[in-house]
Structures are given as C-alpha cells and as structure tokens.
Design a protein around this motif. Structure first.
Motif, short mmCIF file in Angstrom:
data_model
loop_
_atom_site.label_atom_id
_atom_site.label_comp_id
_atom_site.label_asym_id
_atom_site.label_seq_id
_atom_site.Cartn_x
_atom_site.Cartn_y
_atom_site.Cartn_z
N PRO A 88 0.81 -1.23 0.00
CA PRO A 88 0.00 0.00 0.00
C PRO A 88 0.84 1.28 0.00
O PRO A 88 0.47 2.26 -0.65
CB PRO A 88 -0.82 -0.11 1.28
CG PRO A 88 -0.90 -1.57 1.54
CD PRO A 88 0.43 -2.12 1.10
N GLN A 89 1.97 1.27 0.69
CA GLN A 89 2.83 2.45 0.71
C GLN A 89 3.41 2.72 -0.68
O GLN A 89 3.50 3.86 -1.12
CB GLN A 89 3.97 2.29 1.72
CG GLN A 89 3.50 2.33 3.15
CD GLN A 89 3.11 0.96 3.69
OE1 GLN A 89 2.96 -0.01 2.95
NE2 GLN A 89 2.92 0.89 4.99
N LEU A 90 3.78 1.66 -1.38
CA LEU A 90 4.29 1.82 -2.74
C LEU A 90 3.21 2.39 -3.66
O LEU A 90 3.46 3.33 -4.41
CB LEU A 90 4.78 0.48 -3.28
CG LEU A 90 5.24 0.49 -4.75
CD1 LEU A 90 6.41 1.41 -4.96
CD2 LEU A 90 5.57 -0.93 -5.20
N MET A 91 2.01 1.86 -3.57
CA MET A 91 0.92 2.34 -4.40
C MET A 91 0.56 3.79 -4.07
O MET A 91 0.27 4.59 -4.97
CB MET A 91 -0.31 1.43 -4.25
CG MET A 91 -0.05 -0.02 -4.65
SD MET A 91 0.67 -0.20 -6.30
CE MET A 91 -0.71 0.29 -7.30
N TYR A 92 0.59 4.13 -2.78
CA TYR A 92 0.30 5.50 -2.35
C TYR A 92 1.32 6.46 -2.96
O TYR A 92 0.97 7.53 -3.45
CB TYR A 92 0.31 5.55 -0.83
CG TYR A 92 -0.17 6.84 -0.19
CD1 TYR A 92 -1.12 7.64 -0.78
CD2 TYR A 92 0.33 7.24 1.04
CE1 TYR A 92 -1.57 8.81 -0.18
CE2 TYR A 92 -0.11 8.40 1.65
CZ TYR A 92 -1.06 9.18 1.03
OH TYR A 92 -1.50 10.33 1.64
N GLY A 93 2.58 6.08 -2.91
CA GLY A 93 3.63 6.93 -3.48
C GLY A 93 3.50 7.09 -4.99
O GLY A 93 3.66 8.18 -5.52
N LEU A 94 3.19 5.98 -5.66
CA LEU A 94 3.03 6.07 -7.12
C LEU A 94 1.85 6.96 -7.49
O LEU A 94 1.93 7.76 -8.42
CB LEU A 94 2.86 4.67 -7.71
CG LEU A 94 4.10 3.77 -7.62
CD1 LEU A 94 3.78 2.37 -8.13
CD2 LEU A 94 5.26 4.37 -8.39
#
Length: 127
Positions: A88-94
């Motif tokens: 989720p953190q990766l997706m949030y950043g993207l």
C-alpha cells in the motif's frame, strides 16, 4: 528529517495540523521505524506525527495535540506495514507522483528543501 520537520512547523506558525510529502532522497531519515510519535517544538507545543513511506516519498501528517504514550499505536502501524509487505505504501507513493499539485520550500540553514502537497493548504485551518 527532524530538522526539516521542526523548521517547517515553525516556519508556518505552528498550525493545528499539516500534511505533506517529502522525497526520500532530499533528507536523511532519522525517524526510521517510527510511524506514530510525539514531536515537541522549542515553544512547548507538541505534535502527533503519523508518518509512512510512500515511495519515492515519505508522507507526514502532523496534528497539534498534547503528549500521549503512542507506543501501542506505533507498534500496531509497524506490524501492519510488515504484514502487507509495504505494497500500500508503494501504491500511495506512485499515486502521489501524479496527484501532487503544490510545492513549498523549507529553509534549513542555507538549504531550501522542497516539500509537496496534494493541494495548497489553508495554513491555520482547523480542518
């Protein structure tokens, strides 16, 4: 990052809350392993900091509140991040790379550090 966080909160007059992104490459992460913690300024005002990775950023949400023991919440958020493998953190950043629409600069010594917002904040607003 601690210098940037302090400088920004003081620079904008210690608002009731603020929320921003900062690029990981622009700061040294001296809050590693912390997700929810107290941050007290020289003025004595305390903020509850909720932070998470949002690759390529770190996301900070700061709320002016009295000091509390946040150890349980901090541990809980840490476990959640490990359990979900940081996806989720990766997706949030993207997503943030496409949604960020405003930039400000924090003055730390002779450096200007950029921080990013999804939209321009109304400084001092309660909400």
């Amino acid at each position: 990052m601690s210098e940037v966080l302090t400088a920004y909160l003081e620079q904008i007059g210690e608002p009731p809350w603020t929320s921003f992104f900062i690029k990981k490459k622009d700061v040294e992460n001296d809050f590693f392993g912390l997700s929810h913690y107290n941050w007290t300024l020289k003025s004595g005002n305390n903020y509850h900091i909720l932070r998470t990775g949002a690759h390529p950023y770190m996301k900070y949400h700061c709320t002016k509140r009295p000091i509390e023991n946040l150890a349980v919440e901090n541990a809980f958020y840490g476990v959640i991040k490990v359990m979900n493998l940081g996806i989720p953190q990766l997706m949030y950043g993207l997503a943030a790379t496409h949604l960020i629409s405003y930039e400000e600069f924090v003055i730390v010594g002779s450096s200007k550090i950029p921080i990013y917002f999804l939209y321009k904040e109304d400084k001092g607003s309660k909400y």
